[in-house]
Write an enzyme that holds these catalytic residues in place. Structure first.
Site, PDB file in Angstrom:
ATOM      1  N   MET A   1      40.985  36.136  45.661  1.00 13.71           N
ATOM      2  CA  MET A   1      41.912  35.245  46.365  1.00 13.71           C
ATOM      3  C   MET A   1      42.992  34.771  45.384  1.00 13.71           C
ATOM      4  O   MET A   1      43.639  33.756  45.602  1.00 13.71           O
ATOM      5  CB  MET A   1      41.162  34.061  46.971  1.00 13.71           C
ATOM      6  CG  MET A   1      40.140  34.523  48.026  1.00 13.71           C
ATOM      7  SD  MET A   1      39.793  33.322  49.317  1.00 13.71           S
ATOM      8  CE  MET A   1      39.125  31.995  48.371  1.00 13.71           C
ATOM      9  N   GLY A  32      36.823  35.460  34.766  1.00  9.63           N
ATOM     10  CA  GLY A  32      35.791  36.121  35.580  1.00  9.63           C
ATOM     11  C   GLY A  32      36.366  37.347  36.284  1.00  9.63           C
ATOM     12  O   GLY A  32      35.788  38.437  36.258  1.00  9.63           O
ATOM     13  N   HIS A  33      37.557  37.166  36.918  1.00  9.12           N
ATOM     14  CA  HIS A  33      38.198  38.299  37.600  1.00  9.12           C
ATOM     15  C   HIS A  33      38.518  39.415  36.601  1.00  9.12           C
ATOM     16  O   HIS A  33      38.348  40.602  36.896  1.00  9.12           O
ATOM     17  CB  HIS A  33      39.522  37.866  38.236  1.00  9.12           C
ATOM     18  CG  HIS A  33      39.382  36.868  39.344  1.00  9.12           C
ATOM     19  ND1 HIS A  33      39.936  35.622  39.289  1.00  9.12           N
ATOM     20  CD2 HIS A  33      38.746  36.947  40.535  1.00  9.12           C
ATOM     21  CE1 HIS A  33      39.665  34.962  40.405  1.00  9.12           C
ATOM     22  NE2 HIS A  33      38.933  35.737  41.176  1.00  9.12           N
ATOM     23  N   GLY A  53      31.264  39.120  41.207  1.00  5.31           N
ATOM     24  CA  GLY A  53      30.613  38.374  40.139  1.00  5.31           C
ATOM     25  C   GLY A  53      29.340  37.696  40.607  1.00  5.31           C
ATOM     26  O   GLY A  53      29.291  37.128  41.702  1.00  5.31           O
ATOM     27  N   LYS A  66      28.197  35.032  39.515  1.00  4.92           N
ATOM     28  CA  LYS A  66      28.321  33.560  39.543  1.00  4.92           C
ATOM     29  C   LYS A  66      28.120  33.105  40.982  1.00  4.92           C
ATOM     30  O   LYS A  66      27.465  32.104  41.243  1.00  4.92           O
ATOM     31  CB  LYS A  66      29.710  33.165  39.026  1.00  4.92           C
ATOM     32  CG  LYS A  66      29.961  31.667  39.014  1.00  4.92           C
ATOM     33  CD  LYS A  66      29.554  31.079  37.685  1.00  4.92           C
ATOM     34  CE  LYS A  66      29.423  29.565  37.715  1.00  4.92           C
ATOM     35  NZ  LYS A  66      30.653  28.869  38.065  1.00  4.92           N
ATOM     36  N   ASP A  67      28.708  33.853  41.930  1.00  4.14           N
ATOM     37  CA  ASP A  67      28.470  33.572  43.353  1.00  4.14           C
ATOM     38  C   ASP A  67      27.445  34.585  43.862  1.00  4.14           C
ATOM     39  O   ASP A  67      27.774  35.533  44.567  1.00  4.14           O
ATOM     40  CB  ASP A  67      29.780  33.661  44.132  1.00  4.14           C
ATOM     41  CG  ASP A  67      29.614  33.118  45.549  1.00  4.14           C
ATOM     42  OD1 ASP A  67      28.454  32.928  45.986  1.00  4.14           O
ATOM     43  OD2 ASP A  67      30.628  32.890  46.227  1.00  4.14           O
ATOM     44  N   LYS A 108      31.088  30.291  32.555  1.00  5.28           N
ATOM     45  CA  LYS A 108      32.523  29.998  32.551  1.00  5.28           C
ATOM     46  C   LYS A 108      32.983  29.667  33.961  1.00  5.28           C
ATOM     47  O   LYS A 108      32.559  30.305  34.934  1.00  5.28           O
ATOM     48  CB  LYS A 108      33.303  31.205  32.033  1.00  5.28           C
ATOM     49  CG  LYS A 108      33.205  31.334  30.542  1.00  5.28           C
ATOM     50  CD  LYS A 108      34.366  32.119  29.953  1.00  5.28           C
ATOM     51  CE  LYS A 108      34.167  32.207  28.452  1.00  5.28           C
ATOM     52  NZ  LYS A 108      35.307  32.678  27.718  1.00  5.28           N
TER      53      LYS A 108
HETATM   54  O1  PAF Z   1      35.145  35.633  46.091  1.00 10.31           O
HETATM   55  C1  PAF Z   1      36.280  35.590  46.615  1.00 10.31           C
HETATM   56  O2  PAF Z   1      37.290  35.376  45.954  1.00 10.31           O
HETATM   57  C2  PAF Z   1      36.403  35.780  48.110  1.00 10.31           C
HETATM   58  O3  PAF Z   1      35.313  35.241  48.787  1.00 10.31           O
HETATM   59  C3  PAF Z   1      36.637  37.250  48.520  1.00 10.31           C
HETATM   60  C4  PAF Z   1      35.451  38.116  48.159  1.00 10.31           C
HETATM   61  C5  PAF Z   1      37.884  37.785  47.839  1.00 10.31           C
HETATM   62  C6  PAF Z   1      36.852  37.358  50.027  1.00 10.31           C
HETATM   63  O4  PAF Z   1      37.962  36.641  50.456  1.00 10.31           O
END
Ligand code: PAF
Length: 281
Positions: free
Chosen positions: A30, A36-37, A147, A149-150, A184
């Protein structure tokens, strides 16, 4: 790096890529990219011929009292970071492009949601599943990176890929940690100085729990208590939850065997921290 905003154009681009026999690694986001990304992107880049990233703030996964409007957005900064980190194609559709009309059909997630943070986020994972069905159909990745983390989101995506037969390999990526073990998060800056000193105790409690299980303890209640006592003794945080489940099913356990997750959430003065570990017993 190619930036695409139209679904049709993205589908055509991916079709050409696939026809040339290349594999596609996908990191859905998002935006407001953080370390993390970048870790997900890095791994996806190494394991695939092409790295596709999406940036789309998905309104369907925000509750009425959640921060959709104020969710941080900075496409300029994100696209520079993406380019620097080897992204080949950045998919950045508008809300109107993704949801031109009110949807006549959407996903309803039935399991893996009434636990952990999902308990307080009614409808959130329906929105996540709905947008991912769309994104998977548009991007058609070979591998999708999420990740841990979630970890609950990873569990829901695992169910989605299995139940809807997406020919996609889910790649869960380990939590990135500070040197002292704190997971993090952009929210860590909201800890007070004293709380930041204590915060490593969260991960320490998870490691202690893992060790106790590996040493033979099989009662989840005993392990939960061990974690609670450690956090209460060594931090000023208020425990929101300490929970243990089978993973990724997120079923309750009376005896600790198989693959499990131990997850915690702790409230500090201005921030609520979450952390977890998953492992085989
Ligand atoms: O983890 C996220 O950023 C969001 O839940 C995702 C997977 C991009 C879906 O909108």
């Amino acid at each position: 790096m190619k930036v695409i905003t139209s679904i049709k154009e993205m589908q055509q681009y991916i079709m050409t890529v696939k026809q040339s026999g290349k594999t596609v690694g996908f990191v859905p986001t998002m935006g407001y990219l953080h370390e993390g990304h970048l870790t997900l992107m890095n791994q996806a880049k190494n394991e695939n011929d092409l790295l596709a990233v999406s940036i789309f703030v998905n309104p369907l996964q925000f509750g009425p009292n959640e921060d959709f409007d104020s969710y941080p957005r900075d496409f300029e900064r994100d696209s520079q970071l993406a380019e620097k980190n080897g992204v080949d194609v950045l998919f950045h559709p508008s809300t109107e492009e993704m949801y031109p009309t009110k949807m006549s059909l959407a996903a309803k997630v039935h399991s893996r949601i009434d636990v952990l943070c999902g308990r307080q986020r009614n409808g959130h994972f329906d929105g996540v599943a709905t947008v991912l069905i769309k994104l998977f159909n548009i991007v058609q990745p070979d591998r999708a990176y999420f990740g841990l983390k979630d970890a609950q989101q990873v569990a829901v995506v695992d169910g989605l890929i299995t139940d809807f037969n997406f020919p996609i390999t889910l790649v869960p990526v380990e939590i990135v940690r500070e040197e002292d073990g704190l997971a993090k998060s952009s929210r860590n800056v909201n800890l007070t100085d004293q709380e930041r000193i204590e915060a490593y105790r969260l991960f320490e409690s998870l490691q202690m729990a893992k060790q106790a299980i590996l040493d033979g303890e099989r009662d989840p209640k005993v392990i939960e208590e061990l974690i609670q006592n450690h956090i209460l003794e060594h931090t000023s945080g208020d425990i929101d939850y300490v929970e243990i489940y089978r993973y990724p099913e997120l079923d309750e356990l009376t005896e600790l065997t198989g693959k499990i997750i131990i997850a915690i959430a702790v409230k500090f003065t201005n921030v609520r921290l979450i952390d977890n570990i998953t492992f085989d017993v």
